[in-house]
Design a protein around this motif. Structure first.
Motif, short mmCIF file in Angstrom:
data_model
loop_
_atom_site.label_atom_id
_atom_site.label_comp_id
_atom_site.label_asym_id
_atom_site.label_seq_id
_atom_site.Cartn_x
_atom_site.Cartn_y
_atom_site.Cartn_z
N GLY A 192 34.36 29.30 44.28
CA GLY A 192 34.33 29.69 42.81
C GLY A 192 33.68 30.82 42.54
O GLY A 192 33.89 31.63 41.37
N ALA A 193 33.17 31.72 43.64
CA ALA A 193 32.78 33.08 43.30
C ALA A 193 33.54 34.09 43.52
O ALA A 193 33.23 35.11 44.50
N ASP A 194 34.98 34.17 43.41
CA ASP A 194 35.99 34.92 43.62
C ASP A 194 36.08 36.01 42.82
O ASP A 194 37.14 36.11 42.06
N TRP A 195 35.04 36.97 42.67
CA TRP A 195 34.90 37.88 41.57
C TRP A 195 35.98 38.95 41.88
O TRP A 195 36.61 39.67 40.93
N CYS A 196 36.27 39.33 43.09
CA CYS A 196 37.05 40.57 43.16
C CYS A 196 38.46 40.20 43.69
O CYS A 196 39.19 40.83 43.82
N GLY A 197 38.57 38.95 43.87
CA GLY A 197 39.90 38.39 44.38
C GLY A 197 40.27 38.54 45.73
O GLY A 197 40.17 39.44 46.38
N ARG A 198 40.33 37.41 46.28
CA ARG A 198 40.53 37.14 47.80
C ARG A 198 42.02 37.57 48.14
O ARG A 198 42.85 37.17 47.03
N GLY A 199 42.01 37.89 49.27
CA GLY A 199 43.42 37.93 49.81
C GLY A 199 44.06 36.57 49.99
O GLY A 199 43.44 35.72 50.42
N ILE A 200 45.18 36.68 50.38
CA ILE A 200 46.12 35.50 50.85
C ILE A 200 45.29 34.54 52.14
O ILE A 200 45.26 33.41 52.32
N VAL A 201 45.01 35.60 52.94
CA VAL A 201 44.54 35.14 54.04
C VAL A 201 43.27 34.16 54.03
O VAL A 201 42.93 33.24 54.58
N GLN A 202 42.36 34.97 53.12
CA GLN A 202 40.97 34.64 53.05
C GLN A 202 41.02 33.29 52.25
O GLN A 202 40.32 32.38 52.36
#
Length: 84
Positions: free
Chosen positions: A50-60
């Protein structure tokens, strides 16, 4: 088109299987490990998701989703085993 996304499915499967193996080994080799410990880690994984403030990449994103799924499966199986 599917071959361009096959690697995502493979990454998911790889992480999922590795997490299940790690959890199984932990349970087998750590007598103090309880299902509540694993549930606590899962709660932290939910927070990370839920803490994806910066935007994870597809791999992460793929790895985190697979990890969460493995923890949910492991906990569910453990609880079923205890209820049998």
């Amino acid at each position: 088109m599917s071959e361009t996304t096959d690697w995502i499915d493979e990454k998911y499967r790889q992480v999922y299987e590795e997490e299940l193996l790690g959890l199984t080994r932990r349970r087998a080799n750590d007598p103090s490990c309880a299902v509540e410990d694993i549930e606590g880690t899962l709660q932290n994984l939910y927070i990370m998701y839920g803490a994806d403030w910066c935007g994870r990449g597809i791999v992460q994103e793929t790895a985190l989703c697979a990890t969460i799924a493995a923890y949910e499966r492991f906990i569910g199986d453990w609880k079923k085993e205890n209820n049998s």
